[in-house]
Design an enzyme around this catalytic site. Structure first.
Site, short mmCIF file in Angstrom:
data_model
loop_
_atom_site.label_atom_id
_atom_site.label_comp_id
_atom_site.label_asym_id
_atom_site.label_seq_id
_atom_site.Cartn_x
_atom_site.Cartn_y
_atom_site.Cartn_z
N CYS A 299 0.85 -1.19 0.00
CA CYS A 299 0.00 0.00 0.00
C CYS A 299 0.89 1.24 0.00
O CYS A 299 1.84 1.33 0.76
CB CYS A 299 -0.89 -0.03 1.24
SG CYS A 299 -1.75 1.50 1.55
N CYS B 275 -3.57 7.54 -1.48
CA CYS B 275 -4.90 7.61 -2.12
C CYS B 275 -5.98 8.05 -1.14
O CYS B 275 -6.98 8.65 -1.56
CB CYS B 275 -5.27 6.26 -2.68
SG CYS B 275 -3.91 5.15 -2.93
N THR C 182 -4.39 4.98 7.58
CA THR C 182 -3.29 4.59 6.69
C THR C 182 -2.34 5.77 6.43
O THR C 182 -2.79 6.87 6.14
CB THR C 182 -3.89 4.09 5.36
OG1 THR C 182 -4.69 2.95 5.64
CG2 THR C 182 -2.81 3.72 4.36
N GLU D 28 -0.60 1.62 9.64
CA GLU D 28 -1.77 2.33 10.16
C GLU D 28 -1.54 2.79 11.60
O GLU D 28 -0.76 2.19 12.33
CB GLU D 28 -3.01 1.41 10.12
CG GLU D 28 -3.68 1.34 8.76
CD GLU D 28 -2.89 0.60 7.70
OE1 GLU D 28 -2.08 -0.27 8.05
OE2 GLU D 28 -3.08 0.92 6.51
N HIS E 40 -12.81 5.82 -2.59
CA HIS E 40 -11.78 4.88 -2.12
C HIS E 40 -12.08 3.45 -2.55
O HIS E 40 -11.16 2.68 -2.82
CB HIS E 40 -11.61 4.99 -0.60
CG HIS E 40 -10.25 4.54 -0.17
ND1 HIS E 40 -9.09 5.04 -0.72
CD2 HIS E 40 -9.85 3.60 0.71
CE1 HIS E 40 -8.04 4.43 -0.19
NE2 HIS E 40 -8.49 3.55 0.68
N TYR F 205 -9.90 0.04 -5.33
CA TYR F 205 -9.39 -1.28 -4.93
C TYR F 205 -9.16 -2.25 -6.08
O TYR F 205 -8.39 -3.19 -5.94
CB TYR F 205 -10.29 -1.87 -3.85
CG TYR F 205 -9.80 -1.50 -2.45
CD1 TYR F 205 -9.53 -0.18 -2.12
CD2 TYR F 205 -9.56 -2.48 -1.49
CE1 TYR F 205 -9.04 0.15 -0.87
CE2 TYR F 205 -9.08 -2.16 -0.23
CZ TYR F 205 -8.82 -0.84 0.07
OH TYR F 205 -8.33 -0.53 1.31
N CYS G 185 -5.23 -0.63 -7.10
CA CYS G 185 -4.03 -0.97 -6.32
C CYS G 185 -3.91 -2.48 -6.11
O CYS G 185 -2.83 -3.06 -6.23
CB CYS G 185 -4.01 -0.22 -4.99
SG CYS G 185 -5.22 -0.76 -3.77
N GLU H 195 -6.28 -6.24 5.33
CA GLU H 195 -6.40 -4.94 4.68
C GLU H 195 -7.40 -5.00 3.53
O GLU H 195 -8.17 -4.07 3.31
CB GLU H 195 -5.01 -4.49 4.19
CG GLU H 195 -4.84 -3.00 4.05
CD GLU H 195 -5.63 -2.42 2.91
OE1 GLU H 195 -5.68 -3.08 1.86
OE2 GLU H 195 -6.20 -1.33 3.08
FE1 SF4 Z 1 -3.49 1.63 0.07
FE2 SF4 Z 1 -4.89 0.79 -2.05
FE3 SF4 Z 1 -6.07 2.29 -0.16
FE4 SF4 Z 1 -4.25 3.33 -1.83
S1 SF4 Z 1 -6.28 2.51 -2.39
S2 SF4 Z 1 -4.39 3.65 0.37
S3 SF4 Z 1 -2.84 1.62 -2.06
S4 SF4 Z 1 -5.24 0.19 0.07
#
Ligand code: SF4
Length: 486
Positions: free
Chosen positions: A100, A104, A191, A258, A293, A297, A300, A444
């Site tokens: 991660c 983002c 995060t 985190e 957000h 997913y 990433c 996660e």
């Molecule tokens: Fe982390 Fe993916 Fe969330 Fe970005 S979108 S903060 S890489 S889990």
């Protein structure tokens, strides 16, 4: 050009003095502490890749506010193309980090607050949007990393914020002054919190009139007085301090890093307050942030999956099973699951729409479906990777024994697979697969961007089940239905 390099990002963090605790220690220099270095490296890549010509189009964009070239992580989406490019950018970063990269969350917060403050001002006559735009210009000009701090500890989940025995179970306003507000409470699981420049704090769910003090949105620098960070533990985290190879992903770590952020009577000047009591807009802010957000997913996580598929394939080759048809089938299955998630993220981006503020947001129904699929498919991808790897994933001798002059030769001898590949190659791949498929990394995918039930609730709200019922009634000739049910 107002973009930082990775080096400048690290240097900028050194100028800050955040209060951070980890394993009973007050951390003096987070940037140089082994427990934090992988997370800093991962976030730094969001700066470094912006300077690479091959990623310029994905990672940089022209600011609609200043006309300057900026890092996409500080940009407000203004088209479908922006939404799709965000997903592609996240996949590219996931491929490079296998972890991660944290930035983002704040990016999604900036986009959500941008459009909600605009709507709030139109309906309530407030001036939050103007304030926010000014703040955003600073973020873009300095290329700052902002954490998105949404989840409160929540105390007794059966009670709303104002009925909690401990009023600090949710972040709330304790004082309104001429020059700003004072807040108390905490945000959990945040995060990239310790290696951000500041926190964008948002309400965690819908608020009623009684909860107006909890409908609060603001920005604070990471080292503002009263802001305290307690860094969370992760699976195998002591390996970051006493091993290299056994970490698996030495450079970028397992997940984002985190922290619990405590706000102990923190003062926030009015220019950094973007909601204060407008409880009717709390849900809207949550939904827009969550949509942004959850859209991510399939970006990433598919980048991570690409690296995981590669590691599985390589390990199979090193173990002499690379050409077996069942291994090929399993790799194809991993690819199919991965690309399904990517399809979801691209689809919710293409189905996005313009907001009254002129910014764009992804389709909320499809974004929630994306994230809910991640809670299953990532586990399935990890399951297949573990199947390919074999039991060695859980039993490989440790790095210290491998380096021990008395027994290291046996580890070398018996950890070897095919004759011409050293044991070290196999050990490194096993550790990478272990880091990516065991423990914290999987949790996660389940709970990041909200737990599966939160996605089900939003999918239920957007599903329009009544319409589906009427479609069935028409086909079954039940009741008096029109020819077309739209
Ligand atoms: Fe982390 Fe993916 Fe969330 Fe970005 S979108 S903060 S890489 S889990």
């Amino acid at each position: 050009m107002s973009m930082m390099t990775g080096k400048q990002y690290r240097e900028s963090l050194r100028q800050l003095k955040p209060e951070i605790y980890y394993m009973g220690e007050k951390i003096k220099s987070m940037v140089d502490h082994p427990a934090f270095i992988p997370h800093v490296n991962s976030a730094a890549l969001t700066y470094e890749m912006a300077w690479a010509p091959e990623f310029e189009e994905l990672m940089t964009v022209t600011s609609h506010l200043t006309g300057e070239r900026i890092n996409r992580f500080t940009h407000i989406h203004h088209s479908h193309d922006d939404l799709v490019k965000k997903v592609k950018m996240l996949r590219a970063l996931g491929q490079q980090t296998g972890s991660c990269f944290q930035r983002c969350v704040g990016h999604d917060g900036l986009n959500a607050v941008y459009s909600v403050t605009y709507d709030m001002d139109r309906e309530k006559g407030t001036d939050y949007h103007k304030r926010f735009v000014k703040f955003l210009e600073e973020i873009q000009a300095q290329d700052l990393m902002v954490s998105g701090a949404m989840t409160d500890p929540k105390g007794d989940r059966s009670l709303p914020p104002s009925k909690q025995k401990d009023p600090d179970a949710y972040v709330h306003v304790v004082d309104r002054r001429d020059d700003g507000i004072v807040v108390n409470g905490a945000k959990a699981h945040i995060t990239g919190a310790v290696n951000s420049h500041g926190h964008l704090v948002m309400p965690t769910h819908a608020m009623r009139e009684d909860d107006a003090d909890y409908a609060v949105c603001f920005y604070v620098p990471v080292d503002a007085p009263g802001v305290i960070h307690i860094f969370g533990r992760q699976t195998n985290d002591t390996r970051k301090c006493d091993c290299m190879v056994d970490q698996g992903n030495t450079e970028y770590g397992i997940v984002g890093g985190e922290a619990l952020i405590v706000f102990d009577n923190v003062f926030v000047p009015w220019e950094h307050v973007f909601m204060c009591g407008e409880h009717e807009f709390a849900y809207e802010l949550v939904e827009r942030f969550a949509t942004a957000h959850r859209q991510n997913y399939g970006g990433c996580k598919t980048g991570l999956a690409d690296a995981l598929i590669g590691a599985s394939y390589l390990l199979a080759e090193v173990q002499g099973t690379g050409r077996a048809s069942h291994i090929r089938d399993k790799l194809v299955e991993m690819v199919q699951l991965t690309e399904t998630l990517y399809c979801c993220s691209v689809a919710c981006s293409c189905q996005g729409f313009a907001m009254p503020a002129g910014s764009y947001m992804a389709d909320p129904l499809l974004a929630n479906v994306t994230k809910l699929n991640v809670t299953r498919h990532v586990y399935e991808i990890a399951r297949v990777a573990q199947d390919i790897a074999g039991g060695v994933l859980a039993t490989t001798p440790g790095e210290m024994d491998w380096k021990d002059p008395r027994v290291g030769k046996y580890v070398d001898k018996y950890m070897k697979g095919v004759a011409d590949v050293p044991a070290e190659t196999r050990i490194r791949l096993v550790r990478l697969l272990e880091a990516m498929t065991c423990g914290t990394a999987l949790v996660e995918s389940m709970h990041g961007a909200g737990s599966p039930q939160a996605q089900r609730v939003m999918i239920g709200r957007r599903a329009n089940l009544e319409h589906k019922k009427r479609l069935a009634q028409k086909l079954a000739k039940i009741g008096d239905q029109p020819l077309f049910v739209l």
